[in-house]
Enzyme design. Sequence first.
Site, short mmCIF file in Angstrom:
data_model
loop_
_atom_site.label_atom_id
_atom_site.label_comp_id
_atom_site.label_asym_id
_atom_site.label_seq_id
_atom_site.Cartn_x
_atom_site.Cartn_y
_atom_site.Cartn_z
N GLY A 126 6.01 7.19 3.57
CA GLY A 126 5.06 7.28 4.69
C GLY A 126 3.91 8.21 4.37
CD GLU A 243 4.18 5.44 -6.22
OE1 GLU A 243 3.65 6.50 -5.84
OE2 GLU A 243 4.26 4.42 -5.52
CG ASN A 364 -5.76 -0.28 -10.71
OD1 ASN A 364 -4.80 0.34 -10.23
ND2 ASN A 364 -5.61 -1.28 -11.55
CD GLU A 365 -11.10 -0.15 -7.04
OE1 GLU A 365 -10.04 0.14 -6.47
OE2 GLU A 365 -11.37 -1.33 -7.36
C1 FAD Z 1 1.92 -3.94 -1.47
C2 FAD Z 1 1.55 -2.60 -0.93
C3 FAD Z 1 2.55 -1.70 -0.65
C4 FAD Z 1 2.23 -0.44 -0.11
N1 FAD Z 1 3.25 0.40 0.22
C5 FAD Z 1 2.97 1.60 0.77
C6 FAD Z 1 4.04 2.48 1.18
O1 FAD Z 1 5.23 2.16 1.05
N2 FAD Z 1 3.70 3.65 1.74
C7 FAD Z 1 2.41 4.04 1.93
O2 FAD Z 1 2.20 5.15 2.43
N3 FAD Z 1 1.38 3.23 1.57
C8 FAD Z 1 1.63 2.02 1.00
N4 FAD Z 1 0.60 1.16 0.65
C9 FAD Z 1 -0.78 1.54 0.98
C10 FAD Z 1 -1.60 1.94 -0.23
O3 FAD Z 1 -1.20 3.18 -0.73
C11 FAD Z 1 -3.06 1.95 0.22
O4 FAD Z 1 -3.43 0.63 0.57
C12 FAD Z 1 -3.98 2.45 -0.89
O5 FAD Z 1 -3.76 3.81 -1.15
C13 FAD Z 1 -5.48 2.24 -0.50
O6 FAD Z 1 -5.75 2.79 0.74
P1 FAD Z 1 -6.49 1.92 1.87
O7 FAD Z 1 -5.75 0.64 2.01
O8 FAD Z 1 -6.61 2.78 3.08
O9 FAD Z 1 -7.90 1.57 1.27
P2 FAD Z 1 -9.18 2.52 1.23
O10 FAD Z 1 -8.77 3.89 0.83
O11 FAD Z 1 -9.90 2.38 2.51
O12 FAD Z 1 -10.02 1.89 0.06
C14 FAD Z 1 -10.82 0.71 0.23
C15 FAD Z 1 -11.51 0.42 -1.10
O13 FAD Z 1 -12.42 1.49 -1.43
C16 FAD Z 1 -12.13 2.02 -2.72
N5 FAD Z 1 -12.32 3.48 -2.72
C17 FAD Z 1 -11.93 4.36 -1.77
N6 FAD Z 1 -12.27 5.62 -2.13
C18 FAD Z 1 -12.90 5.53 -3.33
C19 FAD Z 1 -13.47 6.48 -4.22
N7 FAD Z 1 -13.44 7.79 -3.94
N8 FAD Z 1 -14.01 6.04 -5.38
C20 FAD Z 1 -14.01 4.71 -5.68
N9 FAD Z 1 -13.50 3.76 -4.86
C21 FAD Z 1 -12.93 4.16 -3.71
C22 FAD Z 1 -10.65 1.69 -2.95
O14 FAD Z 1 -10.34 1.66 -4.32
C23 FAD Z 1 -10.54 0.31 -2.27
O15 FAD Z 1 -10.98 -0.68 -3.16
C24 FAD Z 1 0.88 -0.08 0.11
C25 FAD Z 1 -0.13 -1.00 -0.19
C26 FAD Z 1 0.19 -2.25 -0.70
C27 FAD Z 1 -0.93 -3.21 -0.99
#
Ligand code: FAD
Length: 381
Positions: A126, A243, A364-365
Amino acid sequence: MDLELTERERAFQAEAREWLAAHVPAAPLPSGDTAEGFALHKQWEKQLHAARWAVVSWPRAYGGREASLMEWLIFEEEYYRAAAPQRISQNGIFLLAPTLFEFGTQEQKDRILPRMAAAEELWAQGWSEPNAGSDLAGIQSRALRVDGGWRLTGQKTWCTRGAFCDWMFGLFRSDAAATRHKGLTYFLVKLDSPGVTVRPVARLDGDAGFAEVFLEDALVPDADVLGPVHSGWSVAMATASSERGLTLRSPGRFTAAAARLIELWKRRGAHADPGLRDAVVRAWMDAEAYRLYTLGTVTKLAAGGQLGADSSLNKIFWSEMDVRLHETALDLLGPAAELAEGPDAAWMKGYQFALAGPIYAGTNEIQRNVVAERLLGLPKG
Ligand SMILES: Cc1cc2nc3c(=O)[nH]c(=O)nc-3n(C[C@H](O)[C@H](O)[C@H](O)COP(=O)(O)OP(=O)(O)OC[C@H]3O[C@@H](n4cnc5c(N)ncnc54)[C@H](O)[C@@H]3O)c2cc1C
């Protein structure tokens, strides 16, 4: 390093191979990200535990075999080779457990690890919140100090298999006056506690694997704080490093997928674009390269080294390799890929999940930012 297996490692490999050959279900289980599949995977986890294959590298007292990291890799390789069921215990055994071994009190380890190993308690992660994914330090869920513990309030999201799990580990802001990486604490939260509401979220592929978790003054006792109060960021980064760098995706997953791809080429290659042959070869080479790189990581750790920012390189590599490998399989199957039945049906589902690889465990960004700033020493973007 010496890539030859020792006699002990060969014996371990043979024992694992034999057990898996005798016990892996003949037909694949339904997805562990559905209620029905989760229950069946839980039974499988219990079977693994009864034979001491659930957590091979852990101490015997907690259900393990005290296997070396090398033996853990061998087990993983055999596991995927045997096409054994996905590990629904992975957030606990591969993410939380290494952090518990490093930061947990003796009482926490003795209480939590045996039940985690036996799949009596399954764990969700979480961390993400609606407004804090990549920017994890921007989390808004908070913890208020009360007698004997903390009251948690806020919302977590994208908790993998959270809809079916018993516990969640997560970060909360415990010092309202602090900002960003300071003043955060790492909590272990029982998901059926009063004040906790778990709401399933359906995924694109129809499985209800995700959950949102709402917390309203949920009481967490002091015994369920992991690591030092207000210093949860460094505890969380230990989880993230293991991880990304080693535990989430062992090479066996990709070497087994590359072997299946070669088998698919042998069946379908005659009808396919000859250019795809190169893509198949590249998939195999990438999986082997990843395997060798991981052996290097394990050697470094065995010699007392630590995982650091280079974990980000690792995460970029395996997640992009996985997408390419599945794209190649779909190209080989042609337009019928989406309708494939039998074992070939797994490629489409695998592709959909592979697309999430560059997002979860930190996008990956973000990993590229880490590589640029912390490995290459480039100025902040
Ligand atoms: C299959 C799956 C399983 C998951 N499981 C879990 C889980 O068990 N627990 C949990 O807590 N989370 C989980 N997640 C969530 C995951 O950790 C987040 O989706 C991820 O960290 C991205 O956050 P966001 O979705 O809020 O996107 P955002 O942070 O809003 O990012 C949107 C886009 O902007 C880019 N971006 C943002 N900031 C920057 C920057 N500083 N420089 C360059 N690019 C940037 C990102 O790379 C992305 O392309 C899971 C996600 C998936 C897809």
